[in-house]
Design an enzyme around this catalytic site. Sequence first.
Site, PDB file in Angstrom:
ATOM      1  N   ASP A  48     -78.233 -64.834  11.703  1.00  0.00           N
ATOM      2  CA  ASP A  48     -79.261 -65.631  11.047  1.00  0.00           C
ATOM      3  C   ASP A  48     -79.718 -64.940   9.762  1.00  0.00           C
ATOM      4  O   ASP A  48     -80.160 -63.793   9.784  1.00  0.00           O
ATOM      5  CB  ASP A  48     -80.446 -65.802  12.009  1.00  0.00           C
ATOM      6  CG  ASP A  48     -81.342 -66.963  11.655  1.00  0.00           C
ATOM      7  OD1 ASP A  48     -81.592 -67.170  10.453  1.00  0.00           O
ATOM      8  OD2 ASP A  48     -81.806 -67.655  12.582  1.00  0.00           O
ATOM      9  N   THR A  89     -82.649 -72.720   8.834  1.00  0.00           N
ATOM     10  CA  THR A  89     -81.999 -72.313  10.079  1.00  0.00           C
ATOM     11  C   THR A  89     -81.450 -73.485  10.892  1.00  0.00           C
ATOM     12  O   THR A  89     -80.288 -73.489  11.287  1.00  0.00           O
ATOM     13  CB  THR A  89     -82.987 -71.504  10.933  1.00  0.00           C
ATOM     14  OG1 THR A  89     -83.330 -70.312  10.223  1.00  0.00           O
ATOM     15  CG2 THR A  89     -82.385 -71.131  12.276  1.00  0.00           C
ATOM     16  N   ASP A 172     -84.849 -70.927  19.703  1.00  0.00           N
ATOM     17  CA  ASP A 172     -84.414 -72.114  20.442  1.00  0.00           C
ATOM     18  C   ASP A 172     -83.375 -72.909  19.659  1.00  0.00           C
ATOM     19  O   ASP A 172     -82.334 -73.304  20.184  1.00  0.00           O
ATOM     20  CB  ASP A 172     -85.615 -72.994  20.822  1.00  0.00           C
ATOM     21  CG  ASP A 172     -86.568 -73.280  19.674  1.00  0.00           C
ATOM     22  OD1 ASP A 172     -86.126 -73.352  18.503  1.00  0.00           O
ATOM     23  OD2 ASP A 172     -87.771 -73.433  19.939  1.00  0.00           O
ATOM     24  N   ASP A 314     -82.785 -62.402  10.095  1.00  0.00           N
ATOM     25  CA  ASP A 314     -83.621 -63.384   9.401  1.00  0.00           C
ATOM     26  C   ASP A 314     -85.073 -62.925   9.342  1.00  0.00           C
ATOM     27  O   ASP A 314     -85.729 -63.021   8.294  1.00  0.00           O
ATOM     28  CB  ASP A 314     -83.519 -64.729  10.116  1.00  0.00           C
ATOM     29  CG  ASP A 314     -84.296 -65.829   9.418  1.00  0.00           C
ATOM     30  OD1 ASP A 314     -83.894 -66.229   8.309  1.00  0.00           O
ATOM     31  OD2 ASP A 314     -85.305 -66.297   9.980  1.00  0.00           O
TER      32      ASP A 314
END
Length: 555
Positions: A48, A89, A172, A314
């Site tokens: 990420d 994302t 999630d 991230d």
Amino acid sequence: MLPTRRRLLGLTLATSLTAALTACSTTPPATPVAAAARPQLVVLVVIDGLPMRQVTGYRDQLAPDGFARFLDRGRWFADAHYAHGHTVTAAGHSVMLSGAYPQRSGIISNEWRDPVTGDPVYNTGDAAYQYIDSPTAPLSGTSPRNLKVETLGDVLRTRSPASKVIGISGKDRGAILPAGHKGTAYMYMTETGRFASSTYYMPAHPQWVTDFNAAKPADAFFKKTWAPLLPESAYARSVPDGQSWQVASGNGNKLPAVIGDKMDAPGPRFYGNLLASPFGDELTLAFARAAVTNEKLGQRGVTDILSVSLSSHDYVNHAFGPESRLSHDHTLQLDRHLQAFFQFLDKTVGAGNYVLALTADHGFTDTPEWAITQGRDAGRFTNGPALAVVNGALAARFGVDKLAWNFSASGLLLNEKLAADKGLKFTDVQAAARDELLKLPGVAAVFTREQLLGSDTTTPFLEAMRKSYDPTRAAQLQIVLKPGWIFSYRAGGSTHGSPYDYDTHVPLLFWGPGYVGQGEVKTRVEVADLAPTLAGITGLPAPAQAQGRDLKLKP
């Protein structure tokens, strides 16, 4: 299932993991064996918030078998990009294994506002389902209901019900969207330090998940120190710690940093802070190992898919910027964790039995304050003041307050019903709002609904924003900021979300002896090509709504 909880969770404990990583750093790469006709396991690793420039920029400092496995012995694309403009994302994760851009998938952002009601919508939110054995806050991500397209895992499971598709992530959306509609997602719970699925997938966890959580592996990192991996001189190419624009909350903005410092015991604040450190990825990969072992992924005579999205980079880049030493070191720490995970897969699944693909959901913009010190134009666009300016101008012209409802994802949402009730022509309101936005500092372009639904392919950025635009979910006006400018919600740190190369250019790396060949490819490609390419390797048709192409990697 492993016979004891201690054996199952041994590698999740901080001391064992550290020892394993140290040992792996000197272990030569496994010698590949001959590949089967089709891989038994497809592993997608998502980092990420990792721009491609960080992979190649630190190449001389990489371990021999992490990122270097791809760069030295795999097939990798030096110029891979997302083609949609709002690079966040959820949008990126929705593209990877569907091959479909947000205009088709409906995943236009992490969150947006319903254009009819103005109510907030979360990309994987579904109030019909709850987390298992963990609290479920409003708008929590619990199902793929909002994803309008199928994924490669959905195609696989339709044709091979015995196959397993599992998505794992610190977020999630990072677990749910790659897993698709027919897979199973597990995500990290920052309130408890556990991994949980939701009732969309199952009524209760398998025993191995219950055992993993019962051992409280996140607690093993309490008071553990994140120290630089290399000597100080190795970070001369990066911005030093402790800059005024680096966010000092959480774990602070200097290394070494103690995770859980000044806390009495592990709790929600510690579990949340763990994600913004190398230990968040370490924990996620420990859970992935447990999934491979206990679900026997790639070991049952059918093809399985495992998606592991590692979220920590991230969080680090958001707090400190991709130019920082903290981000530089985190990249190297992550590289060592990947090496250990890949070597685990070699031993467990067999080096000739699986394919690895690695990408990112978006890149990252340099922190504006640092960019300014380098003589570049940069800045922060703040939604609240901008909304007040636009609404003030619209009220002065049309005599109606609050015609602009709110910012939503990458756009400004106008209250179309209010305009109609007041007898206003909506196209006039839209044009006036667009004019006001273009006057604001940092705004490069604003596109109307009509432009986004049109066929113009020559106006800069329009096609990219069109790929991010679902008219049933997106705001009528879509905004592109100038290079170096970011939508900002706090005084420090950085973000992403633009159509510029620094946000679209990400790794697209493959490894798998007998499946993908070797060498660098310099042709520009898209991350939307990933799903059709993996479909080709596994002998499956591409997902129905895929917009990418098969890169035909077979040697």
